[in-house]
Design an enzyme around this catalytic site. Structure first.
Site, PDB file in Angstrom:
ATOM      1  N   ASP A 208       0.952  -1.258  -0.041  1.00 12.02           N
ATOM      2  CA  ASP A 208       0.002   0.141   0.145  1.00 12.02           C
ATOM      3  C   ASP A 208       1.017   1.123  -0.122  1.00 12.02           C
ATOM      4  O   ASP A 208       2.116   1.332   0.124  1.00 12.02           O
ATOM      5  CB  ASP A 208      -0.868  -0.066   1.161  1.00 12.02           C
ATOM      6  CG  ASP A 208      -2.250   0.505   0.752  1.00 12.02           C
ATOM      7  OD1 ASP A 208      -2.253   1.831   0.435  1.00 12.02           O
ATOM      8  OD2 ASP A 208      -3.326   0.021   1.097  1.00 12.02           O
ATOM      9  N   HIS A 281      -2.875   3.142  -4.557  1.00 11.54           N
ATOM     10  CA  HIS A 281      -2.248   2.351  -3.409  1.00 11.54           C
ATOM     11  C   HIS A 281      -0.902   2.040  -3.745  1.00 11.54           C
ATOM     12  O   HIS A 281      -0.523   1.023  -3.257  1.00 11.54           O
ATOM     13  CB  HIS A 281      -3.301   1.487  -2.873  1.00 11.54           C
ATOM     14  CG  HIS A 281      -4.485   1.964  -2.179  1.00 11.54           C
ATOM     15  ND1 HIS A 281      -4.498   2.707  -0.893  1.00 11.54           N
ATOM     16  CD2 HIS A 281      -5.683   2.093  -2.536  1.00 11.54           C
ATOM     17  CE1 HIS A 281      -5.601   2.803  -0.787  1.00 11.54           C
ATOM     18  NE2 HIS A 281      -6.461   2.464  -1.509  1.00 11.54           N
ATOM     19  N   GLU A 344      -9.827   2.622  -5.059  1.00 10.13           N
ATOM     20  CA  GLU A 344      -9.490   4.047  -4.651  1.00 10.13           C
ATOM     21  C   GLU A 344      -8.405   4.664  -5.695  1.00 10.13           C
ATOM     22  O   GLU A 344      -7.500   5.094  -4.994  1.00 10.13           O
ATOM     23  CB  GLU A 344      -9.218   4.391  -3.301  1.00 10.13           C
ATOM     24  CG  GLU A 344     -10.331   3.756  -2.318  1.00 10.13           C
ATOM     25  CD  GLU A 344      -9.765   3.689  -0.778  1.00 10.13           C
ATOM     26  OE1 GLU A 344     -10.676   3.968  -0.086  1.00 10.13           O
ATOM     27  OE2 GLU A 344      -8.916   3.464  -0.412  1.00 10.13           O
TER      28      GLU A 344
HETATM   29  C1  TNX Z   1     -10.996   1.655   1.964  1.00  7.23           C
HETATM   30  S1  TNX Z   1     -11.583  -1.130   1.345  1.00  7.23           S
HETATM   31  C2  TNX Z   1      -9.935   1.092   1.624  1.00  7.23           C
HETATM   32  C3  TNX Z   1      -8.797   1.050   2.342  1.00  7.23           C
HETATM   33  C4  TNX Z   1      -8.839   1.444   3.497  1.00  7.23           C
HETATM   34  C5  TNX Z   1     -10.173   1.268   4.180  1.00  7.23           C
HETATM   35  C6  TNX Z   1     -10.402   1.628   5.683  1.00  7.23           C
HETATM   36  C7  TNX Z   1     -10.527  -0.654   0.103  1.00  7.23           C
HETATM   37  C8  TNX Z   1     -10.804  -1.474  -0.975  1.00  7.23           C
HETATM   38  N1  TNX Z   1      -9.966   0.454   0.397  1.00  7.23           N
HETATM   39  O1  TNX Z   1      -7.721   1.455   1.794  1.00  7.23           O
HETATM   40  O2  TNX Z   1      -7.911   1.052   4.520  1.00  7.23           O
HETATM   41  O3  TNX Z   1     -11.346   2.001   3.381  1.00  7.23           O
HETATM   42  O4  TNX Z   1     -11.619   1.296   6.273  1.00  7.23           O
END
Ligand code: TNX
Length: 547
Positions: A208, A281, A344
């Site tokens: 990440d 990420h 994301e």
């Molecule tokens: C969203 S769940 C994210 C993570 C974060 C999390 C915190 C996901 C696929 N992405 O990168 O750690 O929320 O709740």
């Protein structure tokens, strides 16, 4: 098919008719997850110094499982039970067999009969024997989980007939070791906890923005540079001004260690699904190799949390890098699925890059979402060429889903529903029910957590198959998983606090058919489970379970 739950709990009265009474009455069976069918019978079996553990002749896996039981029993009782091979149980024995498994066709199913003479565990595959053994541990007094020998316990198993099998084939628990590095020994412990709850898929979030945690031999800087950040945010991202602790944080798992984890998990019938997140990420990789990034600026491993803009670019050399990384990952992890992230991936840098805009035009794509789809589809082709499949977060639906991809539905259920309706496999992990980084009690009094609020009751109330799916579509739901993201979880103790006892509720929704779930009954069994946790020294949360 409707499953019936049969518990004829007449144990207490029936016991008085036994000639040889134990000093302690055998407790009513209290198993999590609740077995599909369970009938309490008259009497009990007591494990003692003369009990033999018998694995059927020639079945090495059965013998290995019997030895695991012997080890556990010795640790808790000080008694070393002999493990032998044989073709029938005889008296005073626990017998493990896959040959005499009538009518158990689920590969993880088993039956367990406990009576005066002993215990017989039948299954069609070793996994079922293992789950039968886990159930047997829960039929014994909670002291079986005590690592310090207890001499004053009577090792009594209530007489019972159990027939059991899981509802889902993917019963997952995730651990993020990127935001905070967690120790190797803790990862093993986490796998032990999973086994105890009959969970079978460990999703290991290895990369990440805040750290790259797996050794890749062809790219040493991923761990020399990418595994370390110079400091970490103190408090929550929403606290202003941001403050940092000034302490270097990091670490990584060598390939040898990762292989050891895979093997440790395999011995417990758990598959490790590794995640290498892309195209977002990705800051830790770009910090190590800036040429992978979508801007020409060098960056550092990220020291705070939230969504960051650093994406991989779409150069051929970057695909070569990712394919080389995935080749090493595939060598270490034998899982059918490789998780490629996909979540994301904020598109600012792709939007701002003239080069990338030119590539979008050249490829005849509409926008950045289609570029992400192109990216993931290319990666999918590569992973498929190695005989594996990809799974990604539900954002991989945007811009068109790669042809064979499975989807992990985290932003509620919509992504999962859309994927199942279009014939793609799905793992349900909606954040409003199954994010164990969310608060489980009042945030005024609880230690810092990311946000949200999810009680044990809310976890328990989740049904992984959305009502809107037809029976045909529902077949695409592989199962269910809970996620433990560690932005605000710095230690194993706190990880346990956030995971437990919610993991017990997860276990039950992953294993039991909806009609076999019963919250009031679960609460009673959870109190007994907490005694087991106490014995194991699990740092579970004691906040209200909700109602
Ligand atoms: C969203 S769940 C994210 C993570 C974060 C999390 C915190 C996901 C696929 N992405 O990168 O750690 O929320 O709740």
């Amino acid at each position: 098919m409707k499953k019936r739950l049969l518990i004829q709990a007449t144990l207490a009265t029936l016991l008085f008719s036994c000639t040889q009474k134990p000093d302690q009455s055998p407790a009513q069976p209290s198993v999590i997850p609740q077995p599909v069918e369970m009938t309490a019978l008259e009497g009990y079996f007591e494990l003692n110094k003369k009990t033999r553990l018998v694995a059927e002749t020639g079945n090495d896996e059965a013998e290995r499982i019997a030895k695991m039981l012997a080890d556990k029993f010795q640790t808790a009782s000080g008694i070393a039970l002999p493990v032998e091979q044989g073709d029938e149980s005889g008296k005073n024995a626990v017998f493990f067999t896959t040959k005499q498994s009538d009518n158990i066709d689920n590969k993880e199913g088993y039956s367990l009969s406990a009576g005066k003479k002993g215990v017989v565990i039948r299954a069609s595959e070793p996994a079922g024997l293992f789950y039968g053994m886990q159930t047997l541990l829960q039929l014994l007094p909670p002291e079986i989980e005590n690592p310090a020998q207890a001499s004053d316990v009577q090792w009594i198993v209530p007489a019972v007939e159990i027939k059991d099998e899981p509802r889902f084939g993917w019963r997952g628990l995730h651990l993020d070791v990127a935001r905070h590095m967690l120790p190797f020994e803790f990862v093993k412990k986490y796998i032990d906890y999973m086994a105890m709850h009959k969970l079978n898929t460990f999703h290991w979030h290895l990369t990440d923005d805040q750290g790259w945690r797996i050794e890749i031999k062809q790219y040493p800087k991923l761990t020399e540079v990418g595994a370390w950040r110079k400091e970490t945010l103190v408090g929550h991202m929403r606290d202003r001004p941001h403050q940092y602790d000034g302490q270097k944080h990091g670490g990584f798992f060598t390939q040898e260690e990762a292989r050891e984890i895979v093997e440790y998990a395999r011995e417990r019938f758990i598959t490790v699904v590794p995640e290498v997140d892309m195209p977002g990420h990705a800051s830790s990789a770009i910090a190590a190799y800036p040429e992978l990034g979508a801007t020409n600026k060098p960056i550092e491993v990220v020291t705070n949390f939230g969504v960051h803009s650093n994406l991989y670019n779409v150069e051929e050399s970057t695909f070569t890098f990712l394919e080389n990384v995935l080749s090493e990952i595939i060598e270490i992890f034998p899982s059918e699925y490789i998780h490629i992230g996909g979540d994301e991936a904020r598109k600012d840098q792709w939007e701002a890059s003239e080069k990338i805009q030119g590539q979008i035009r050249k490829l005849g794509l509409k926008d950045e979402h289609e570029l992400q789809s192109y990216f993931i589809t290319r990666i999918e082709k590569f992973v498929n060429s190695k005989g594996r499949k990809i799974i990604g977060w539900d954002e991989i639906l945007e811009g068109g889903l790669a042809p064979n991809a499975a989807v992990m539905s985290w932003r509620g259920e919509e992504g999962g529903i859309a994927a199942a309706k279009s014939g793609h496999y799905v793992v349900m992990t909606p954040n409003d029910h199954l994010y164990f980084d969310f608060y489980q009690g009042d945030r005024a009094t609880e230690p810092l957590a990311i946000h949200g609020h999810t009680t044990v009751n809310e976890v328990y109330g989740y049904d992984p198959v959305p009502q809107t799916l037809s029976d045909e579509e529902a077949k695409y739901i592989l199962g269910v998983q809970a996620n433990l993201w560690t932005e605000y979880i710095k230690t194993p103790e706190y990880a346990e606090y956030m995971a437990f006892p919610r993991v017990s509720a997860l276990a039950e929704i992953a294993w039991c058919e909806t009609e076999n779930k019963d919250w009031e009954d679960f609460k009673k069994r959870l109190s007994v489970q907490l005694q087991r946790y106490d014995m194991k020294d699990v740092n579970y949360s004691k906040v209200d379970w909700g109602d």
